[in-house]
Structures are given as structure tokens and as C-alpha cells.
Design a protein around this motif. Structure first.
Motif, PDB file in Angstrom:
ATOM      1  N   TYR A 150     -16.337   0.930   1.815  1.00 15.84           N
ATOM      2  CA  TYR A 150     -17.303   0.289   2.648  1.00 15.84           C
ATOM      3  C   TYR A 150     -16.516  -0.916   3.543  1.00 15.84           C
ATOM      4  N   VAL A 151     -14.873  -1.202   3.457  1.00 11.43           N
ATOM      5  CA  VAL A 151     -14.772  -2.044   4.717  1.00 11.43           C
ATOM      6  C   VAL A 151     -14.514  -0.642   6.087  1.00 11.43           C
ATOM      7  N   TYR A 152     -14.104   0.027   5.973  1.00  5.77           N
ATOM      8  CA  TYR A 152     -14.038   1.752   6.911  1.00  5.77           C
ATOM      9  C   TYR A 152     -15.694   1.175   7.706  1.00  5.77           C
ATOM     10  N   GLN A 153     -17.179   1.464   6.831  1.00  4.60           N
ATOM     11  CA  GLN A 153     -17.766   1.266   7.343  1.00  4.60           C
ATOM     12  C   GLN A 153     -18.240   0.194   7.637  1.00  4.60           C
ATOM     13  N   VAL A 154     -17.718  -0.873   8.337  1.00  2.00           N
ATOM     14  CA  VAL A 154     -18.530  -2.359   8.354  1.00  2.00           C
ATOM     15  C   VAL A 154     -17.328  -2.857   9.875  1.00  2.00           C
ATOM     16  N   LEU A 155     -16.406  -1.552   9.739  1.00  2.93           N
ATOM     17  CA  LEU A 155     -15.226  -1.936  11.306  1.00  2.93           C
ATOM     18  C   LEU A 155     -15.491  -0.342  12.011  1.00  2.93           C
ATOM     19  N   SER A 156     -16.083   0.533  11.108  1.00  2.00           N
ATOM     20  CA  SER A 156     -17.010   1.461  12.716  1.00  2.00           C
ATOM     21  C   SER A 156     -18.320   1.135  12.544  1.00  2.00           C
ATOM     22  N   ASN A 157     -18.859   0.381  12.186  1.00  2.00           N
ATOM     23  CA  ASN A 157     -20.148   0.345  12.905  1.00  2.00           C
ATOM     24  C   ASN A 157     -20.423  -1.225  14.034  1.00  2.00           C
ATOM     25  N   ASN A 158     -18.935  -1.937  14.097  1.00  2.00           N
ATOM     26  CA  ASN A 158     -18.629  -2.733  15.051  1.00  2.00           C
ATOM     27  C   ASN A 158     -17.643  -2.175  15.534  1.00  2.00           C
ATOM     28  N   ASN A 159     -17.441  -0.692  15.972  1.00  2.00           N
ATOM     29  CA  ASN A 159     -16.888  -0.675  17.198  1.00  2.00           C
ATOM     30  C   ASN A 159     -15.636  -0.794  16.439  1.00  2.00           C
ATOM     31  N   ILE A 160     -14.580  -0.996  15.651  1.00  2.00           N
ATOM     32  CA  ILE A 160     -13.326  -1.372  15.428  1.00  2.00           C
ATOM     33  C   ILE A 160     -12.511  -0.221  14.996  1.00  2.00           C
ATOM     34  N   SER A 161     -11.435   0.066  15.453  1.00  2.00           N
ATOM     35  CA  SER A 161     -10.962   1.280  15.360  1.00  2.00           C
ATOM     36  C   SER A 161     -10.434   1.312  13.270  1.00  2.00           C
ATOM     37  N   LEU A 162     -10.725   2.098  12.828  1.00  2.00           N
ATOM     38  CA  LEU A 162      -9.892   2.142  10.947  1.00  2.00           C
ATOM     39  C   LEU A 162      -8.649   1.768  11.110  1.00  2.00           C
ATOM     40  N   SER A 163      -8.165   2.288  12.030  1.00  2.00           N
ATOM     41  CA  SER A 163      -6.146   1.585  11.687  1.00  2.00           C
ATOM     42  C   SER A 163      -5.731   0.889  12.573  1.00  2.00           C
ATOM     43  N   SER A 164      -6.411   0.089  12.468  1.00  2.00           N
ATOM     44  CA  SER A 164      -6.399  -1.716  12.911  1.00  2.00           C
ATOM     45  C   SER A 164      -5.548  -2.034  11.997  1.00  2.00           C
ATOM     46  N   LYS A 165      -4.432  -2.978  12.250  1.00  2.00           N
ATOM     47  CA  LYS A 165      -3.774  -4.243  11.597  1.00  2.00           C
ATOM     48  C   LYS A 165      -4.536  -5.024  11.050  1.00  2.00           C
ATOM     49  N   LEU A 166      -4.421  -5.327   9.652  1.00  2.00           N
ATOM     50  CA  LEU A 166      -5.149  -6.875   9.072  1.00  2.00           C
ATOM     51  C   LEU A 166      -4.265  -7.536   8.909  1.00  2.00           C
ATOM     52  N   THR A 167      -4.986  -8.663   8.585  1.00  2.00           N
ATOM     53  CA  THR A 167      -3.569  -9.862   8.274  1.00  2.00           C
ATOM     54  C   THR A 167      -4.322 -10.162   7.053  1.00  2.00           C
ATOM     55  N   SER A 168      -5.918  -9.812   7.105  1.00  2.00           N
ATOM     56  CA  SER A 168      -6.337 -10.606   5.335  1.00  2.00           C
ATOM     57  C   SER A 168      -7.191  -9.252   4.750  1.00  2.00           C
ATOM     58  N   LEU A 169      -7.659  -8.883   3.842  1.00  2.00           N
ATOM     59  CA  LEU A 169      -7.957  -8.266   3.158  1.00  2.00           C
ATOM     60  C   LEU A 169      -8.198  -8.335   1.392  1.00  2.00           C
ATOM     61  N   SER A 170      -9.305  -9.082   1.736  1.00  2.00           N
ATOM     62  CA  SER A 170      -9.430  -8.964  -0.325  1.00  2.00           C
ATOM     63  C   SER A 170     -11.218  -8.588  -0.787  1.00  2.00           C
ATOM     64  N   LYS A 171     -11.159  -8.689  -1.866  1.00  2.00           N
ATOM     65  CA  LYS A 171     -12.431  -8.887  -2.504  1.00  2.00           C
ATOM     66  C   LYS A 171     -12.926  -9.886  -3.716  1.00  2.00           C
ATOM     67  N   THR A 172     -14.079 -10.245  -4.061  1.00  2.00           N
ATOM     68  CA  THR A 172     -13.968 -10.780  -5.523  1.00  2.00           C
ATOM     69  C   THR A 172     -14.759 -10.371  -5.861  1.00  2.00           C
ATOM     70  N   ASP A 173     -14.271 -10.178  -7.761  1.00  2.00           N
ATOM     71  CA  ASP A 173     -16.384  -9.229  -7.726  1.00  2.00           C
ATOM     72  C   ASP A 173     -16.296 -10.441  -8.720  1.00  2.00           C
ATOM     73  N   ILE A 174     -17.689 -10.637  -8.864  1.00  2.00           N
ATOM     74  CA  ILE A 174     -19.006 -12.045  -9.640  1.00  2.00           C
ATOM     75  C   ILE A 174     -20.079 -11.465  -9.914  1.00  2.00           C
ATOM     76  N   ASP A 175     -20.172 -11.766 -10.876  1.00  2.00           N
ATOM     77  CA  ASP A 175     -21.669 -11.883 -11.061  1.00  2.00           C
ATOM     78  C   ASP A 175     -23.005 -13.076 -10.133  1.00  2.00           C
ATOM     79  N   PHE A 176     -22.239 -13.130  -9.420  1.00  2.00           N
ATOM     80  CA  PHE A 176     -23.522 -13.573  -7.864  1.00  2.00           C
ATOM     81  C   PHE A 176     -24.930 -13.976  -8.433  1.00  2.00           C
ATOM     82  N   ASP A 177     -25.557 -13.030  -9.039  1.00  2.00           N
ATOM     83  CA  ASP A 177     -27.525 -13.115  -9.131  1.00  2.00           C
ATOM     84  C   ASP A 177     -27.538 -13.768 -11.174  1.00  2.00           C
TER      85      ASP A 177
END
Length: 258
Positions: free
Chosen positions: A131-158
Motif C-alpha cells: 500500500y505504501v509503494y502504491q501511494v508513492l507510485s501514484n504520486n510519481n515518487i521513487s519507491l526507494s525514497s528515504k523516509l523520516t516517518s512511516l507508521s500504521k494505526t490499526d483500529i475499528d474506525f467505523d
């Protein structure tokens, strides 16, 4: 006498019917119209919610009304207690006996005349997934880009019994590499579908951009679907941005921001 009894009987039915109609229709409408709350987000944001309308409150004009009121106080998603708050360049908390309470981390507080449910959550650092790679690709950003923040929050939102995943992806405020563009993405994944929440891409210029993070998930209107506060930290003296989001017809929209 029979006529009198009949009259009393009919009046009793009319009154009973009126009471039933009040509780079924009138009372809920009256209650919803009177729902009121004040939200304090960090040291620079105050929102007023009244009759389903939102308003930004300025400290300079409202500090006397806000000070020494009791609020439910949270710090970094942990409930600290119900305390009196006082503002003097930042918020300070006190017990009823005027004993100071230590506030560590970012403050979130509210007072309301109705019940507001907050959802406990934990954001975890992850490695890039599809999913991260898909979002980066959709925005024409290299998939090998260095990141300073990458997190996931799993909750029953609805409240459908299934966990949704909220992602934060950013390269803002890099101190050991210098990207050409600064970016930040926030999105939700539900049933393998990506729902965009926040996106910012800009030419990299001396620590510009922002680093997003979740401040709170809360059900403001008691519809069993949580709204959430997404905050965007800025560099140095710039004030952070706080945004309250709501899911509306499969799209996230901002209800209010500072």
C-alpha cells in the motif's frame, strides 16, 4: 358521570400520546440542538462545537471564559484526569485543590454537555508494504525514497467489527539526506482499498513541509463512526496545524482546522 369518565379517559389518552411523541421526536431534536463542546488541541488550537456548527476560538478574546474551567485532559492519547486548565503561554493543569499536574507531551482536552467517546489507539513504525509503494507510485515518487516517518494505526474506525489501517508516510525534516521534494501522505486502507486523507508535496526548502501524526480518534456526534484529529508538526517556531476529519460518503473531509 359517564360523560365525565369518558372525557377523563380521552384526555388521559391524549396526554399519554403527547408524552410518547415528545420522547420519540421532540426530545432527540432538542438534545441534538443543544450539544455543545470545547476542544483544546495543543497550545495553539481551540474549537467550539455548538448545534452541529464549528468555530475557531482565539485565546486573546476568550481566555477569561476558558481559564479555570474543568476539562477532561489527555496527553499523547492517555487520559490523565479531569482538571482545571489555565493558559499562560501554554496550558497548565490543576486539581480542585490547586495542586499542579505535570503535563508531558501534547495536550488534548475537552469539556462538553454530552458524552463523547474516545478510541484508544497505538501507532506502530513499519517497513514499506504494497500500500505504501502504491501511494508513492501514484504520486510519481521513487519507491526507494528515504523516509523520516512511516507508521500504521490499526483500529475499528467505523465499528463494523473489522480493523481499518491508517498510514502515515513522510520524508519531512530529514537531517542526514536532502530530498528534492518533501512529501507527506496520510491514507486509510479498508477492504484492500486506499482512501486518501492528506497529501502534501513541495519543493524541498530548509525544513519546509510537515510531519503528520494522529492526536485523537473521537466520536463527536455519537454515530458510531469516529472523527479524528490529524496534526501536522512544523519546523522551528512555526505553529503546528490541527485538522478535524470526518468520513463522508467514502471521502474524508475537514470539519475544521486552525
Amino acid at each position: 358521570m359517564d360523560n365525565k369518565k369518558t372525557y377523563i379517559f380521552l384526555m388521559t389518552i391524549v396526554i399519554a400520546f403527547g408524552i410518547i411523541m415528545y420522547f420519540v421526536f421532540a426530545k432527540p431534536n432538542i438534545k441534538s440542538g443543544k450539544d455543545s463542546a470545547t476542544f483544546i488541541v495543543g497550545d495553539n488550537t481551540i474549537w467550539k462545537y455548538n448545534n452541529k456548527k464549528w468555530l475557531n476560538i482565539t485565546l486573546s478574546s476568550s481566555i477569561k471564559k476558558l481559564n479555570w474551567q474543568k476539562y477532561k485532559v489527555f496527553s499523547d492519547n492517555k487520559f490523565l484526569g479531569t482538571y482545571q486548565l489555565m493558559y499562560n503561554d501554554k496550558w497548565y493543569a490543576f486539581t480542585d485543590k490547586n495542586k499542579a499536574v505535570n503535563l508531558n507531551g501534547k495536550i488534548f482536552a475537552y469539556k462538553s454537555n454530552y458524552n463523547i467517546n474516545l478510541l484508544q489507539f497505538e501507532s506502530k513504525e513499519i517497513t514499506p508494504d504494497d500500500y505504501v509503494y502504491q501511494v508513492l507510485s501514484n504520486n510519481n515518487i521513487s519507491l526507494s525514497s528515504k523516509l523520516t516517518s512511516l507508521s500504521k494505526t490499526d483500529i475499528d474506525f467505523d465499528n463494523d467489527g473489522k480493523l481499518e489501517s491508517f498510514y502515515i508516510v513522510s520524508n519531512a525534516f530529514a537531517d542526514n539526506f536532502s530530498p528534492e521534494y518533501t512529501f507527506a501522505f496520510v491514507f486509510m486502507v479498508k477492504d484492500k482499498q486506499i482512501y486518501e486523507i492528506y497529501k502534501d508535496i513541495s519543493k524541498n526548502e530548509f525544513y519546509n513541509g510537515c510531519k503528520p501524526y494522529f492526536t485523537s480518534f473521537l466520536d463527536i456526534n455519537n454515530d458510531n463512526i469516529y472523527e479524528f484529529i490529524l496534526s501536522c508538526g512544523k519546523y522551528s517556531i512555526e505553529e503546528e496545524v490541527n485538522m478535524l476529519y470526518q468520513l463522508d460518503n467514502d471521502n474524508f473531509k475537514i470539519l475544521i482546522s486552525n
